[in-house]
Scaffold this active site. Structure first.
Site, mmCIF file in Angstrom:
data_model
loop_
_atom_site.group_PDB
_atom_site.id
_atom_site.type_symbol
_atom_site.label_atom_id
_atom_site.label_comp_id
_atom_site.label_asym_id
_atom_site.label_seq_id
_atom_site.Cartn_x
_atom_site.Cartn_y
_atom_site.Cartn_z
ATOM 1 N N LYS A 54 -3.920 6.040 7.864
ATOM 2 C CA LYS A 54 -4.013 4.738 7.198
ATOM 3 C C LYS A 54 -4.632 3.707 8.155
ATOM 4 O O LYS A 54 -5.521 2.951 7.769
ATOM 5 C CB LYS A 54 -2.620 4.278 6.750
ATOM 6 C CG LYS A 54 -2.109 5.019 5.536
ATOM 7 C CD LYS A 54 -0.626 4.767 5.279
ATOM 8 C CE LYS A 54 -0.133 5.683 4.158
ATOM 9 N NZ LYS A 54 1.322 5.691 4.018
ATOM 10 N N GLN A 98 6.714 2.927 6.088
ATOM 11 C CA GLN A 98 6.528 4.353 5.799
ATOM 12 C C GLN A 98 7.864 4.994 5.418
ATOM 13 O O GLN A 98 8.849 4.873 6.141
ATOM 14 C CB GLN A 98 5.916 5.041 7.039
ATOM 15 C CG GLN A 98 5.595 6.511 6.855
ATOM 16 C CD GLN A 98 4.489 6.761 5.824
ATOM 17 O OE1 GLN A 98 3.492 6.050 5.778
ATOM 18 N NE2 GLN A 98 4.671 7.782 4.989
ATOM 19 N N ASP A 121 2.416 -1.325 -1.359
ATOM 20 C CA ASP A 121 2.847 -0.034 -1.907
ATOM 21 C C ASP A 121 3.250 -0.180 -3.374
ATOM 22 O O ASP A 121 3.379 0.822 -4.083
ATOM 23 C CB ASP A 121 4.051 0.499 -1.108
ATOM 24 C CG ASP A 121 3.658 1.606 -0.142
ATOM 25 O OD1 ASP A 121 2.590 2.218 -0.343
ATOM 26 O OD2 ASP A 121 4.417 1.858 0.808
#
Ligand code: NAD
Length: 293
Positions: A54, A98, A121
């Site tokens: 990422k 994460q 997200d």
């Protein structure tokens, strides 16, 4: 029949170029340099690999990564203190924590502590509610990636018989909602669902996100159906490890009309959709219209 292969890698590469151009324009016209904070707890190898890819992708398109690598023993209070700081940092337009988080941390409370406007997200309850209400908001990356792949095959999803297998908050649930918002007729299957093969045989569009290697067999698929395989499963074959999806590709490719491969399907598109969400978040926060991507 041999299915059309939906090439996620090629589409992701095209989109990445468009994101790079849009980022350049934003920097040049408004001095706005989108930044994404990626927070990783512990050193789970898979999570480290995801986080590294990422950050690399962010740099490649000209955005700013802010990496926070914290020990696995970090307390919930410490993590919340970091998120509070990031929520009020104007250089940070997006915040990604994460998952999975270590057991001492309540994941729902952490997600709810992220500023919904920086929730790239799309997991914050407010953004989940917006998606369910058909309101604009940040939508989870993998479902949006799937929709973009589906659109390469179908101009419209109105009335299509869609089957979503899996109902996680990360993929299955929001993807079912995305398909419903596209006017598909959506059935959601999960571990308690009975007669799954029969349900599959009726689906014109099948999206699978269950995390079971090669579980969906070729003779479960309706001839000509579109199959989107979200699964990423590492299996050992002849002493070597390889990645396979949730669908038995060698069988499905003979029956389906179109199918995403694993690897090279949904995975690369998910990362680009994270970049797009970061760009959208930066524009939203600056009161600018979202880029047309
Ligand atoms: P999860 O474990 O949170 O959820 C799995 C879901 O599948 C559950 O709702 C469960 O009820 C259902 N399920 C499991 N076994 C089933 C079965 N035999 N029949 C019917 N339903 C079943 O998983 P997740 O986070 O949604 O991820 C699913 C898969 O997608 C994993 O392989 C994961 O690695 C992969 N994934 C890929 C990407 C990507 O970018 N390609 C992103 C996220 C997740």
């Amino acid at each position: 029949m041999t299915a059309q292969i939906i090439d996620g890698k090629a589409l992701a590469s095209e989109l990445r170029d468009a994101v790079t151009a849009a980022t350049r324009r934003l920097v040049a016209a408004h001095g706005l340099h989108p930044g994404l904070a990626v927070v990783l707890l512990g050193d789970d190898p898979a999570s480290r690999t995801y986080v590294a890819s990422k950050s690399r992708a962010l740099v490649e398109v000209g955005m700013r990564p802010f990496d926070f690598k914290l020990p696995a023993a970090t307390s919930e209070a410490e993590l919340r203190a970091l998120i509070k700081k990031l929520n009020s940092d104007p250089a940070v337009n997006g915040i990604l924590v994460q998952l999975p988080l270590p057991p001492q941390i309540n994941t729902s409370r952490i997600i709810a502590s992220i500023d919904p406007d920086k929730d790239v997200d799309g997991f914050h309850p407010l953004n989940a509610g917006r998606l369910a209400s058909g309101l604009p908001g940040l939508v989870p990356c993998t479902p949006i990636a799937c929709l973009r792949l589906i659109r390469t095959v179908h101009d419209s999803l109105a009335g299509i018989a869609a089957l979503m297998i899996g109902r996680s908050h990360i993929v299955g649930n929001p993807l079912a909602q995305v398909l419903l918002n596209e006017n598909a007729t959506v059935t959601v299957a999960h571990t308690f669902t009975r007669h799954l093969p029969e349900l599959c045989r009726r689906a014109e569009l099948m999206c699978v996100a269950i995390g079971c290697a090669e579980f969906i067999r070729g003779d479960w698929i309706k001839p000509g159906a579109t199959v989107i395989d979200v699964g990423i499963n590492r299996v050992a074959v002849g002493g070597k490890s390889r990645i396979v999806g949730d669908v038995k590709f060698s069988e499905a490719v003979e029956v389906a009309g179109a199918i995403t491969p694993v690897p090279g399907g949904v995975g690369p598109m998910t990362i680009v959709c994270l970049l797009i969400n970061t760009l959208r978040a930066a524009c939203m926060q600056a009161g600018l219209p979202p880029p047309a991507l």
